[in-house]
Each structure stands twice: as C-alpha cells, then as structure tokens.
Design an enzyme around this catalytic site. Structure first.
Site, short mmCIF file in Angstrom:
data_model
loop_
_atom_site.label_atom_id
_atom_site.label_comp_id
_atom_site.label_asym_id
_atom_site.label_seq_id
_atom_site.Cartn_x
_atom_site.Cartn_y
_atom_site.Cartn_z
N ILE A 172 1.32 3.65 2.35
CA ILE A 172 2.18 3.86 3.53
C ILE A 172 3.34 2.88 3.48
O ILE A 172 4.50 3.24 3.74
CB ILE A 172 1.39 3.71 4.85
CG1 ILE A 172 0.34 4.83 4.96
CG2 ILE A 172 2.33 3.75 6.07
CD1 ILE A 172 -0.52 4.75 6.20
N GLY A 226 0.83 -1.21 0.00
CA GLY A 226 0.00 0.00 0.00
C GLY A 226 0.86 1.25 0.00
O GLY A 226 2.10 1.18 -0.02
N ASP A 252 -0.42 12.76 14.86
CA ASP A 252 -1.12 13.89 15.47
C ASP A 252 -0.14 14.75 16.28
O ASP A 252 -0.20 15.97 16.26
CB ASP A 252 -2.25 13.37 16.38
CG ASP A 252 -3.12 12.36 15.66
OD1 ASP A 252 -4.01 12.77 14.92
OD2 ASP A 252 -2.87 11.15 15.81
N ARG A 256 -12.82 2.60 4.43
CA ARG A 256 -14.27 2.78 4.37
C ARG A 256 -14.70 2.88 2.90
O ARG A 256 -14.19 3.70 2.16
CB ARG A 256 -14.64 4.07 5.11
CG ARG A 256 -16.13 4.10 5.45
CD ARG A 256 -16.60 5.50 5.66
NE ARG A 256 -16.10 6.12 6.86
CZ ARG A 256 -16.89 6.61 7.82
NH1 ARG A 256 -18.19 6.46 7.74
NH2 ARG A 256 -16.39 7.24 8.84
N VAL A 276 -1.28 1.01 12.80
CA VAL A 276 -1.43 2.24 12.03
C VAL A 276 -2.81 2.26 11.35
O VAL A 276 -3.46 3.29 11.24
CB VAL A 276 -0.31 2.34 10.97
CG1 VAL A 276 -0.51 3.55 10.06
CG2 VAL A 276 1.06 2.40 11.64
N GLY A 277 -3.24 1.09 10.87
CA GLY A 277 -4.51 0.99 10.13
C GLY A 277 -5.68 1.49 10.97
O GLY A 277 -5.78 1.18 12.15
N ASN A 278 -6.55 2.26 10.35
CA ASN A 278 -7.67 2.89 11.08
C ASN A 278 -8.88 1.97 11.22
O ASN A 278 -9.11 1.15 10.36
CB ASN A 278 -8.09 4.16 10.33
CG ASN A 278 -7.18 5.31 10.68
OD1 ASN A 278 -6.75 5.45 11.80
ND2 ASN A 278 -6.90 6.14 9.68
N HIS A 287 -7.03 8.45 17.82
CA HIS A 287 -6.56 9.00 16.54
C HIS A 287 -7.78 9.29 15.67
O HIS A 287 -8.20 8.48 14.84
CB HIS A 287 -5.60 8.04 15.83
CG HIS A 287 -5.28 8.52 14.43
ND1 HIS A 287 -4.59 9.68 14.19
CD2 HIS A 287 -5.60 8.02 13.22
CE1 HIS A 287 -4.49 9.87 12.88
NE2 HIS A 287 -5.11 8.88 12.27
N GLN A 326 -5.15 -11.26 13.04
CA GLN A 326 -3.73 -10.90 13.18
C GLN A 326 -3.28 -10.99 14.64
O GLN A 326 -2.16 -11.40 14.93
CB GLN A 326 -3.48 -9.52 12.57
CG GLN A 326 -3.71 -9.56 11.05
CD GLN A 326 -3.32 -8.31 10.31
OE1 GLN A 326 -2.93 -7.31 10.91
NE2 GLN A 326 -3.41 -8.35 8.99
N1 LIG Z 1 -2.84 6.14 12.55
C1 LIG Z 1 -2.56 7.06 11.64
O1 LIG Z 1 -2.05 8.16 11.99
C2 LIG Z 1 -2.81 6.85 10.17
C3 LIG Z 1 -2.35 7.79 9.23
C4 LIG Z 1 -2.57 7.57 7.88
C5 LIG Z 1 -3.25 6.45 7.46
N2 LIG Z 1 -3.72 5.55 8.38
C6 LIG Z 1 -4.41 4.33 7.97
O2 LIG Z 1 -3.45 3.38 7.52
C7 LIG Z 1 -4.09 2.42 6.70
C8 LIG Z 1 -3.27 2.16 5.45
O3 LIG Z 1 -3.22 3.32 4.65
P1 LIG Z 1 -2.61 3.28 3.17
O4 LIG Z 1 -2.71 4.67 2.66
O5 LIG Z 1 -1.32 2.59 3.14
O6 LIG Z 1 -3.72 2.40 2.44
P2 LIG Z 1 -3.59 1.60 1.07
O7 LIG Z 1 -5.00 1.25 0.69
O8 LIG Z 1 -2.71 2.30 0.10
O9 LIG Z 1 -2.82 0.28 1.51
C9 LIG Z 1 -3.36 -0.64 2.39
C10 LIG Z 1 -2.81 -2.00 1.99
O10 LIG Z 1 -3.24 -2.92 2.99
C11 LIG Z 1 -3.55 -4.13 2.35
N3 LIG Z 1 -4.38 -4.90 3.25
C12 LIG Z 1 -5.71 -4.78 3.50
N4 LIG Z 1 -6.12 -5.71 4.35
C13 LIG Z 1 -5.03 -6.43 4.69
C14 LIG Z 1 -4.82 -7.54 5.52
N5 LIG Z 1 -5.83 -8.11 6.19
N6 LIG Z 1 -3.57 -8.04 5.64
C15 LIG Z 1 -2.55 -7.49 4.96
N7 LIG Z 1 -2.69 -6.44 4.13
C16 LIG Z 1 -3.92 -5.91 4.01
C17 LIG Z 1 -4.21 -3.71 1.04
O11 LIG Z 1 -4.16 -4.75 0.07
C18 LIG Z 1 -3.37 -2.50 0.66
O12 LIG Z 1 -2.29 -2.86 -0.19
C19 LIG Z 1 -5.50 2.96 6.45
O13 LIG Z 1 -6.38 2.33 7.37
C20 LIG Z 1 -5.36 4.42 6.81
O14 LIG Z 1 -6.60 4.99 7.18
C21 LIG Z 1 -3.50 5.73 9.71
O1 LIG Z 2 -7.61 10.85 8.27
C1 LIG Z 2 -7.47 9.78 7.69
O2 LIG Z 2 -8.44 9.09 7.30
C2 LIG Z 2 -6.09 9.26 7.42
C3 LIG Z 2 -5.21 9.30 8.61
O3 LIG Z 2 -5.77 8.71 9.74
C4 LIG Z 2 -4.67 10.67 8.89
O4 LIG Z 2 -4.80 11.14 10.03
O5 LIG Z 2 -4.06 11.27 7.99
#
Ligand SMILES: NC(=O)c1ccc[n+]([C@@H]2O[C@H](COP(=O)([O-])OP(=O)(O)OC[C@H]3O[C@@H](n4cnc5c(N)ncnc54)[C@H](O)[C@@H]3O)[C@@H](O)[C@H]2O)c1
Ligand SMILES: O=C(O)C[C@H](O)C(=O)O
Length: 328
Positions: free
Chosen positions: A17, A15, A162, A95, A132-134, A190, A115
């Site tokens: 990130i 993905g 944040d 979402r 990290v995943g939301n 978050h 997991q």
């Molecule tokens: N906590 C934070 O501050 C923060 C900040 C930014 C983004 N996020 C979250 O991080 C997550 C990832 O963002 P991204 O931009 O990389 O998204 P993205 O869609 O580019 O990549 C996510 C990847 O995860 C893979 N994936 C989905 N389910 C999976 C599973 N069960 N096992 C393994 N891989 C799986 C998908 O195939 C995809 O390649 C999102 O939930 C996003 O909202 C959190």
């Molecule tokens: O806000 C979002 O959905 C992505 C991430 O959690 C962020 O804070 O940038």
C-alpha cells in the site's frame, strides 16, 4: 506566497500500500496541488525493510516532485511522528499461519499502543490520524486510547474502500456513472459485517433504491459482494488490495483536510452515541467534512433490516474491542 510544508507520517512505508500511496501524496493528490509536504516514513527496524524503504525513497527523489519538501526514513515511531500533522498508519501485523483472530488482535495491540503513545508524545496537537492496517477500526481504537492527550475525534479508521466498492457495484447494477452517486454510506466495521447502505443514495436527484428496487439483490448479492471484496481480490491477485486501498486512503484524508462540499463520505470515527452506538466505538458513519473537521450525519431513519445489520457489525466490533481491553 507558497504554503508552509506540512508533515505527513506513513507507517509500513515499504509495503505494497505504501508503494501505491507515497507517490500520490508527494504529487499533491491528497492535500492539494499547492501544499508542500515532508514525508516521515516508518518501517520496522529490520535490515530488509529498511533497505526496501531506501529504495522507495530513491524513487521518490527521482520523481522530482515540486511539492516534496523533504523525506525522512525512520525505524522508531517516536522520531517518525515528531510534529506530524497527518499520520497514515498502514503497517500492521498480517495474520500468519496458525494465528487465531485473538493472536492477531494482540500482536496489533502492541503496535498500535506503541504508535498511539508516540503520537501522544510527539505529534502535532492537531494531528489527523487514519488507520488502514487491519483490523482497522480496532487498531484505531487502540491508538486513540493510547493517546489520551490528543482529541479522540482525530483518530479515524478507513471505511472508504468499502464505500468506493459499494458505489462501483451500484453504478454497474443501475447503469449510472459512479461519480454521480450521492448520499451513500457504509456503517460499522471494516470487515465482511460492514453494512453498505444505499437507502438514501441518489443520482441526479433520483433514488438509487427505487432504481434498483430489489431487496433480494441487496441482501444476497450486493452486501456479500462488497463485504467479501477484499477476500475476492486476495483470491485473484494472491495479494491483498493495495492500489485501491491507497486510493481510498487518499480520498479519506483529502476529504477530511479539504472538505467534501456537502457530500456524504464514509469514515470510521469514534461514536459520541449517535444511532445508539456506544461512545468511543470506532464505527463507520456517514459524515460531511468542512474546514478540517468531520460531522456525523444525524437523524437518518434506521429500518428493521438496517438495524439488524448495524447490530451485527457493532457486536463484532464490541467483541474485538473487549478482546484488547486488558492490553490498554
Ligand atoms: N482498511 C482497509 O480498507 C484496508 C485495505 C487493504 C489493506 N488493509 C491492511 O493494510 C495493511 C497493510 O497492507 P499492505 O498490503 O501494505 O501490507 P504489506 O505487508 O505489503 O506492508 C506492510 C508493511 O508494514 C510494515 N510494518 C509492519 N509492522 C510495522 C510497524 N510496527 N511499524 C511500521 N511498519 C510496520 C511491514 O514491514 C511492511 O513493509 C494490512 O493490515 C492490510 O490488511 C486495510
Ligand atoms: O480483506 C483484506 O484482508 C484486505 C483489506 O482489508 C480489503 O478490504 O481489501
């Protein structure tokens, strides 16, 4: 003598990130320039995702990183997390159209229970987990609850983005170098309810609150700007933050593993009842880190406005965590 390699698992590795994260881990920015790493990369068992992961691995190989002692591609958490010392759980279900918050929570509950169980079964007994995943706090809570044989304290959620966003806004407002701020924190979830708190922050020993001295700006500009920064980036870029999120994940894990030298950092960690947050809730707190452990900063005064903000973000988290209870 060179150090023994450590195992670092990253989910969602193909993905956006993942793409901003893996090269920095492999170059030593997360665990130190003397620490070899083996990357254990997990993607969904889907041809497109697995092919994309192959491409990322080819690029990692082409960097010829001296610290990269091995790379593995996986489609099953039971193999991806084998003996892993660090697990960065980035992959999550985004979402989709027409999806309600509860649907998102339920879809992610399935991912993070699976997991958590896999970590419980096969990871190092000292594995350090960053979600990290939301929704990051609740996903960390689900993984923690699904891994009863691992220490609950080893499950953390990312609030560091944040924290870094807050530092940057404050530096711009009060005209100081962002790296000079100390004793900043972000409480709670978050999400836009998080409470970025600079009441204790200092620059060169001077109070940042006194420098700014503007509660209206705090309430009406600063908090909404930091809280809604993710949405502002999505609106501008058409994609959610990735490089800054990866950077925050590196900061979080580096400080946890290598120490914060007495400085406060923000981590989402399971409460032990500190500040009245019920035990087990994964909440953003100020922490210091040393010797691979974090410690919540205790004894801070919570004024009426702060208490109101903390109550609000706690209520949101309790709602999320109640919403997944029946799935755990
Ligand atoms: N906590 C934070 O501050 C923060 C900040 C930014 C983004 N996020 C979250 O991080 C997550 C990832 O963002 P991204 O931009 O990389 O998204 P993205 O869609 O580019 O990549 C996510 C990847 O995860 C893979 N994936 C989905 N389910 C999976 C599973 N069960 N096992 C393994 N891989 C799986 C998908 O195939 C995809 O390649 C999102 O939930 C996003 O909202 C959190
Ligand atoms: O806000 C979002 O959905 C992505 C991430 O959690 C962020 O804070 O940038």
């Amino acid at each position: 003598m060179s150090k023994k390699p450590v195992r670092v698992a990253v989910t969602g590795a193909a993905g956006q990130i993942g793409y901003a994260l893996l090269f920095r881990i492999a170059s030593g920015e997360m665990l130190g320039k003397d620490q070899p790493v083996i990357l254990q990369l997990l993607e969904i068992p889907d041809e497109k995702a697995q092919n994309a992961l192959k491409g990322v691995i080819m690029e990692l190989e082409d960097c010829a990183f001296p610290l990269l002692a091995g790379i593995e591609a996986h489609s099953d958490p039971m193999t991806a997390f084998k003996d892993t010392d660090y697990a960065l759980l980035v992959g999550a279900r985004p979402r989709g159209p027409g999806m309600e918050r509860a649907d998102l929570l339920a879809a992610n509950a399935q991912i993070f229970t699976a997991q958590g169980k896999a970590l419980n079964a096969v990871a190092s007994r000292n594995v350090k987990v960053l979600v990290v995943g939301n929704p990051a706090n609740t996903n960390a809570y689900i993984a923690m609850k699904s891994a009863p044989d691992l220490p609950a304290k080893n499950f953390t959620a990312m609030l560091r983005l944040d924290h870094n966003r807050a530092a940057s806004q404050l530096a711009a407002k009060a005209n100081f170098a962002v790296g000079d701020i100390k004793h900043l924190t972000v409480w709670g979830n978050h999400s836009p309810t998080m409470y970025a708190d600079y009441r204790f922050a200092t620059v060169d020993g001077k109070s940042v609150k006194d420098m700014i001295n503007d509660q209206v700006w705090n309430k009406d500009v600063f908090l909404p700007t930091v809280g809604k920064r993710g949405a502002a980036i999505i609106a501008a870029r058409g994609l959610s933050s990735a490089a800054s999120a990866a950077n925050a994940a590196i900061d979080h894990m580096r400080d946890w593993a290598l120490g914060s030298n007495g400085e406060w950092v923000t981590m989402g960690v399971p409460s032990n009842g500190e500040y009245g947050i019920p035990a087990g809730i994964v909440f953003g707190f100020p922490v210091t880190t040393a010797n691979g452990e974090y410690k919540i900063v205790e004894g801070l005064e919570i004024d009426a406005f702060s208490q109101e903000c903390i109550d609000k973000t706690l209520a949101e988290l309790q709602g999320e965590q109640d919403g997944v209870k029946h799935l755990l």
